[in-house]
Design a protein around this motif. Structure first.
Motif, PDB file in Angstrom:
ATOM      1  N   SER A   5       7.600  39.889  25.771  1.00  9.94           N
ATOM      2  CA  SER A   5       6.479  39.985  26.707  1.00  9.94           C
ATOM      3  C   SER A   5       6.337  38.687  27.487  1.00  9.94           C
ATOM      4  CB  SER A   5       5.166  40.294  25.966  1.00  9.94           C
ATOM      5  OG  SER A   5       4.801  39.223  25.117  1.00  9.94           O
ATOM      6  N   ASP A   7       3.296  36.858  30.005  1.00  9.80           N
ATOM      7  CA  ASP A   7       1.968  36.833  30.617  1.00  9.80           C
ATOM      8  C   ASP A   7       1.971  35.662  31.574  1.00  9.80           C
ATOM      9  OD1 ASP A   7      -0.685  36.819  31.319  1.00  9.80           O
ATOM     10  OD2 ASP A   7      -1.452  36.999  29.283  1.00  9.80           O
ATOM     11  N   ARG A 132      -7.038  42.624  22.805  1.00 11.59           N
ATOM     12  CA  ARG A 132      -6.781  43.429  24.006  1.00 11.59           C
ATOM     13  C   ARG A 132      -7.207  44.855  23.739  1.00 11.59           C
ATOM     14  NH1 ARG A 132      -2.705  46.960  25.792  1.00 11.59           N
ATOM     15  NH2 ARG A 132      -2.544  47.078  28.085  1.00 11.59           N
ATOM     16  N   ASN A 161      -8.603  38.267  30.710  1.00 17.55           N
ATOM     17  CA  ASN A 161      -7.831  39.039  31.690  1.00 17.55           C
ATOM     18  C   ASN A 161      -8.519  40.379  31.925  1.00 17.55           C
ATOM     19  OD1 ASN A 161      -5.963  36.990  31.643  1.00 17.55           O
ATOM     20  ND2 ASN A 161      -4.297  38.204  30.787  1.00 17.55           N
ATOM     21  N   GLN A 183      -7.278  36.694  36.088  1.00 10.35           N
ATOM     22  CA  GLN A 183      -7.368  35.872  34.887  1.00 10.35           C
ATOM     23  C   GLN A 183      -8.406  34.784  35.114  1.00 10.35           C
ATOM     24  OE1 GLN A 183      -4.181  32.811  33.363  1.00 10.35           O
ATOM     25  NE2 GLN A 183      -3.681  34.816  32.490  1.00 10.35           N
ATOM     26  N   TYR A 194      -2.974  37.531  37.716  1.00 14.58           N
ATOM     27  CA  TYR A 194      -1.995  37.467  36.631  1.00 14.58           C
ATOM     28  C   TYR A 194      -1.125  38.718  36.676  1.00 14.58           C
ATOM     29  CZ  TYR A 194      -4.215  41.029  33.663  1.00 14.58           C
ATOM     30  OH  TYR A 194      -4.703  42.207  33.167  1.00 14.58           O
ATOM     31  N   ALA A 196       1.569  40.734  33.842  1.00 18.30           N
ATOM     32  CA  ALA A 196       2.098  40.781  32.479  1.00 18.30           C
ATOM     33  C   ALA A 196       3.147  41.884  32.381  1.00 18.30           C
ATOM     34  CB  ALA A 196       0.975  41.020  31.467  1.00 18.30           C
TER      35      ALA A 196
END
Length: 203
Positions: A5, A7, A132, A161, A183, A194, A196
């Protein structure tokens, strides 16, 4: 399962890892999850330039439950982090900090067309918490909908976020999630965009 991942925004973080069921990920059972990651954030204030670079790793072990509506899992295990801070006069390395990580997650499909996902990760190495929550509706081959996440740690730093995500895009043998939004950080910093990206594939 292998995963990664990214971000990217005012603060950046990259994670790579692997998840393995001791028998299979297709039914209830014990699961192991290992990850490594690193990132950078700006902590400048009152004209003082300051950046923090962080690297860490964790190996957690837990159990997952499969239901008609989805999957729930909980993990626990050791973690370690190390940091370097730039204060305008050079690099200041900080001691490595070992700790304990707790990780819980739920992937729920209330209906055939909807998805609700929630994750929480708490670690004592930096006294940190990341959470999240996202919801989605099945459109164009993926679940599309809103997401919100938050991060805080013992330094007093906080990050939020707020955005939109598309989850379960299939590209060959890979699946992906893409998120975009705003963000916001503590310290009076202006909100910024942002992006991701998360990618996973069977092991």
């Amino acid at each position: 399962m292998l995963f990664g991942s990214l971000d990217a925004g005012a603060a950046h973080f990259v994670t790579l890892g692997a998840k393995r069921g001791l028998e299979s990920l297709d039914h209830d059972g014990f699961v192991a999850l290992a990850s490594v990651g690193g990132g950078r954030r700006d902590e400048s204030s009152s004209g003082v330039s300051r950046r923090r670079y962080t690297a860490g790793a964790a190996a957690v072990f837990g159990y997952q439950w499969l239901f008609d509506w989805g999957v729930a899992a909980i993990y626990a295990g050791p973690e370690i982090t190390t940091e370097i801070v730039t204060d305008g006069h050079g690099f200041v390395p900080l001691p490595c900090q070992p700790g304990l990580r707790l990780h819980g997650e739920v992937w729920a499909r209330p209906t055939e067309m909807t998805l609700v996902q929630a994750t929480a990760v708490a670690g004592s190495a930096r006294d940190s918490l990341w959470m999240r929550v996202a919801g989605g509706y099945r459109l164009w081959g993926a679940y599309l909908g809103p997401e919100v996440s938050a991060y805080l740690d013992a330094t007093g730093y906080q990050k939020w976020n707020f955005g939109l995500h598309g989850t379960d895009f299939d590209v060959g043998r890979f699946s992906a999630r893409v998120s975009v939004g705003l963000q916001a950080e503590s310290g009076g910093r202006r909100a910024s965009p942002y992006v991701a990206l998360s990618v996973w594939t069977p092991w």
